[in-house]
Design an enzyme around this catalytic site. Structure first.
Site, PDB file in Angstrom:
ATOM      1  N   CYS A  70       7.448  -9.606 -22.844  1.00 36.62           N
ATOM      2  CA  CYS A  70       7.278 -11.009 -23.225  1.00 36.62           C
ATOM      3  C   CYS A  70       8.148 -11.333 -24.441  1.00 36.62           C
ATOM      4  O   CYS A  70       8.019 -10.687 -25.492  1.00 36.62           O
ATOM      5  CB  CYS A  70       5.809 -11.292 -23.543  1.00 36.62           C
ATOM      6  SG  CYS A  70       5.531 -12.963 -24.185  1.00 36.62           S
ATOM      7  N   CYS A  73       6.046 -12.384 -27.812  1.00 40.94           N
ATOM      8  CA  CYS A  73       5.257 -11.430 -28.588  1.00 40.94           C
ATOM      9  C   CYS A  73       6.079 -10.967 -29.796  1.00 40.94           C
ATOM     10  O   CYS A  73       7.312 -11.039 -29.783  1.00 40.94           O
ATOM     11  CB  CYS A  73       4.878 -10.224 -27.723  1.00 40.94           C
ATOM     12  SG  CYS A  73       3.603 -10.570 -26.492  1.00 40.94           S
ATOM     13  N   HIS A 116      -0.998 -11.960 -27.080  1.00 42.70           N
ATOM     14  CA  HIS A 116      -0.474 -12.358 -25.775  1.00 42.70           C
ATOM     15  C   HIS A 116      -1.575 -12.792 -24.816  1.00 42.70           C
ATOM     16  O   HIS A 116      -1.358 -13.660 -23.963  1.00 42.70           O
ATOM     17  CB  HIS A 116       0.313 -11.192 -25.157  1.00 42.70           C
ATOM     18  CG  HIS A 116       0.908 -11.488 -23.826  1.00 42.70           C
ATOM     19  ND1 HIS A 116       2.135 -12.110 -23.662  1.00 42.70           N
ATOM     20  CD2 HIS A 116       0.438 -11.262 -22.561  1.00 42.70           C
ATOM     21  CE1 HIS A 116       2.394 -12.252 -22.377  1.00 42.70           C
ATOM     22  NE2 HIS A 116       1.378 -11.741 -21.683  1.00 42.70           N
ATOM     23  N   ASN A 156       1.968 -26.950 -22.121  1.00 46.06           N
ATOM     24  CA  ASN A 156       1.729 -26.728 -20.702  1.00 46.06           C
ATOM     25  C   ASN A 156       1.010 -25.397 -20.574  1.00 46.06           C
ATOM     26  O   ASN A 156       1.475 -24.391 -21.107  1.00 46.06           O
ATOM     27  CB  ASN A 156       3.040 -26.641 -19.914  1.00 46.06           C
ATOM     28  CG  ASN A 156       3.846 -27.911 -19.982  1.00 46.06           C
ATOM     29  OD1 ASN A 156       3.305 -28.998 -20.096  1.00 46.06           O
ATOM     30  ND2 ASN A 156       5.162 -27.783 -19.914  1.00 46.06           N
ATOM     31  N   HIS A 167       2.449 -16.133 -22.495  1.00 51.32           N
ATOM     32  CA  HIS A 167       2.007 -16.119 -23.891  1.00 51.32           C
ATOM     33  C   HIS A 167       1.568 -17.516 -24.326  1.00 51.32           C
ATOM     34  O   HIS A 167       2.209 -18.508 -23.963  1.00 51.32           O
ATOM     35  CB  HIS A 167       3.172 -15.651 -24.775  1.00 51.32           C
ATOM     36  CG  HIS A 167       2.758 -15.236 -26.144  1.00 51.32           C
ATOM     37  ND1 HIS A 167       2.631 -13.920 -26.518  1.00 51.32           N
ATOM     38  CD2 HIS A 167       2.437 -15.961 -27.241  1.00 51.32           C
ATOM     39  CE1 HIS A 167       2.265 -13.856 -27.787  1.00 51.32           C
ATOM     40  NE2 HIS A 167       2.134 -15.089 -28.244  1.00 51.32           N
ATOM     41  N   HIS A 169       1.598 -20.749 -25.903  1.00 57.12           N
ATOM     42  CA  HIS A 169       2.637 -21.459 -26.637  1.00 57.12           C
ATOM     43  C   HIS A 169       2.733 -22.898 -26.158  1.00 57.12           C
ATOM     44  O   HIS A 169       2.221 -23.257 -25.100  1.00 57.12           O
ATOM     45  CB  HIS A 169       3.988 -20.776 -26.447  1.00 57.12           C
ATOM     46  CG  HIS A 169       4.592 -20.962 -25.078  1.00 57.12           C
ATOM     47  ND1 HIS A 169       4.099 -20.326 -23.946  1.00 57.12           N
ATOM     48  CD2 HIS A 169       5.624 -21.739 -24.646  1.00 57.12           C
ATOM     49  CE1 HIS A 169       4.813 -20.677 -22.898  1.00 57.12           C
ATOM     50  NE2 HIS A 169       5.743 -21.549 -23.281  1.00 57.12           N
ATOM     51  N   GLN A 171       5.457 -26.654 -26.827  1.00 53.63           N
ATOM     52  CA  GLN A 171       6.837 -27.048 -27.085  1.00 53.63           C
ATOM     53  C   GLN A 171       6.873 -28.345 -27.881  1.00 53.63           C
ATOM     54  O   GLN A 171       5.886 -29.084 -27.947  1.00 53.63           O
ATOM     55  CB  GLN A 171       7.600 -27.219 -25.770  1.00 53.63           C
ATOM     56  CG  GLN A 171       7.684 -25.945 -24.937  1.00 53.63           C
ATOM     57  CD  GLN A 171       8.476 -26.152 -23.665  1.00 53.63           C
ATOM     58  OE1 GLN A 171       9.673 -26.400 -23.682  1.00 53.63           O
ATOM     59  NE2 GLN A 171       7.787 -26.061 -22.523  1.00 53.63           N
TER      60      GLN A 171
END
Length: 353
Positions: A70, A73, A116, A156, A167, A169, A171
């Protein structure tokens, strides 16, 4: 909050946001990366009046890597990632495969936690507050870039939404124009203001919702409700009670209360389809006033806009998704299978005990 800005091997900016003031962030990106080359281009649709970002370089972006590869991470030994340090609280960095770049705007990735296997709903209130601080700081910084007219913070979640990295996250998109959805709100705002002799449409909507049966939860500084004309099966709008145009306008009381309210909403979303169901896919989207000029929306200024977050899932019931088919995709006329009143009732039923 401590903020530390650094650069990745290819020149992209990376920013650590830490809960502790004594955090030291001096790790170097050891990857042999070439400078990022992007081909982002904004094209206007003359018939619809909206814009499309053409970004062919995104075809090569990372797609569903195994967990031990990933890129979000922390770096561990010889396993190098986008984050050079071996741990972090919250990290923001320029997207390696941006939809918008240069004069066409900017795209950033926000990593909510180094864990994660977690999700936003797993964060502590302190951690969620740090994410809010990061969103606010980036909104402020990006708003001062000459090419940026609107800042959009969003998450999303879930493969059903199209997420390619597991992971936790989100934007941030910094657009060089006012987005079509915001423009629609501003036109409605201007028309209502003129028709009523100055009444604010956002205030009127919030007042009506507070008097109706679609309230999901209400606190001293925030109100969450399923809108009267919800587009999605389960859709919640979260407003601060005091109207502000953007995240920068939130006072300390609203900022302090936000983590508790938002985490409760996300946890309810994970419970609405019952035990044993996979995590609920969703989109969480902050709507903020544009920072550009608003002359085309006669009589409206930035302070008329109301910051709010829209949270919705494309899952309509257990094991079934809401697809955008002919009416939605072809004509932008949504058909919702779940009555908003029932959706609100269900979201109240799954409140934390």
């Amino acid at each position: 909050m401590k903020k530390t800005s650094t650069r990745l091997a290819d020149g992209r900016e990376l920013i650590y946001y830490d809960l502790r003031d004594d955090a030291v962030r001096d790790a170097v990106d050891r990857r042999p990366l070439d400078r990022t080359v992007t081909t982002s281009e904004i094209r206007r649709d003359e018939l619809l009046g909206d814009a499309v970002a053409i970004a062919s370089h995104r075809q090569g972006r990372t797609y569903h890597p195994p967990a031990d590869e990933c890129p979000l991470c922390p770096t561990q030994g010889d396993r190098l990632s986008e984050i050079p340090d071996s741990s972090y609280d919250v990290v923001v960095f320029e997207n390696r495969f941006p939809s918008l770049a240069g004069d066409s705007g900017r795209c950033e990735v926000v990593c909510f936690t180094s864990d994660h296997n977690a999700s936003f709903a797993d964060l502590s209130e302190e951690q969620a507050g740090l994410v809010l601080d990061a969103w606010t700081d980036r909104t402020s910084e990006l708003s001062h870039q000459p090419s940026v007219e609107q800042v959009f913070c969003f998450e999303n979640r879930g493969a059903e939404i199209g997420v390619t990295l597991g992971h936790p996250h989100g934007q941030i998109y910094a657009y060089p124009f006012t987005t079509p959805r915001t423009a629609l709100m501003l036109r409605s705002l201007a028309a209502h203001k003129e028709a009523t002799g100055g009444e604010n449409l956002f205030d009127a909507v919030l007042e009506r919702e507070l008097a109706d049966e679609r309230i999901v939860l209400a606190s001293e500084h925030w109100v969450a409700f399923v809108p009267y004309a919800a587009h999605w099966p389960y859709e919640v709008h979260l407003y601060p009670r005091r109207r502000v145009p953007d995240l920068l306008g939130l006072d300390e009381a609203a900022r302090s209360e936000f983590p508790q309210v938002y985490l409760e909403l996300l946890r309810r979303f994970d419970r609405i389809f019952g035990e044993g169901e996979p995590p609920t896919p969703y989109i969480a989207a902050w709507h903020q006033a544009p920072f550009g000029q608003l002359e085309e929306f006669e009589g409206v200024n930035r302070d008329d806009f109301a910051l709010h977050l829209e949270l919705f899932t494309i899952r309509r019931t257990s094991g079934k998704l809401k697809f955008l088919a002919g009416s939605e995709s072809g004509m932008s006329v949504f058909i919702n299978d779940v009555p908003p009143e029932r959706a609100a009732e269900r979201l109240r039923e799954v409140a934390s005990s």
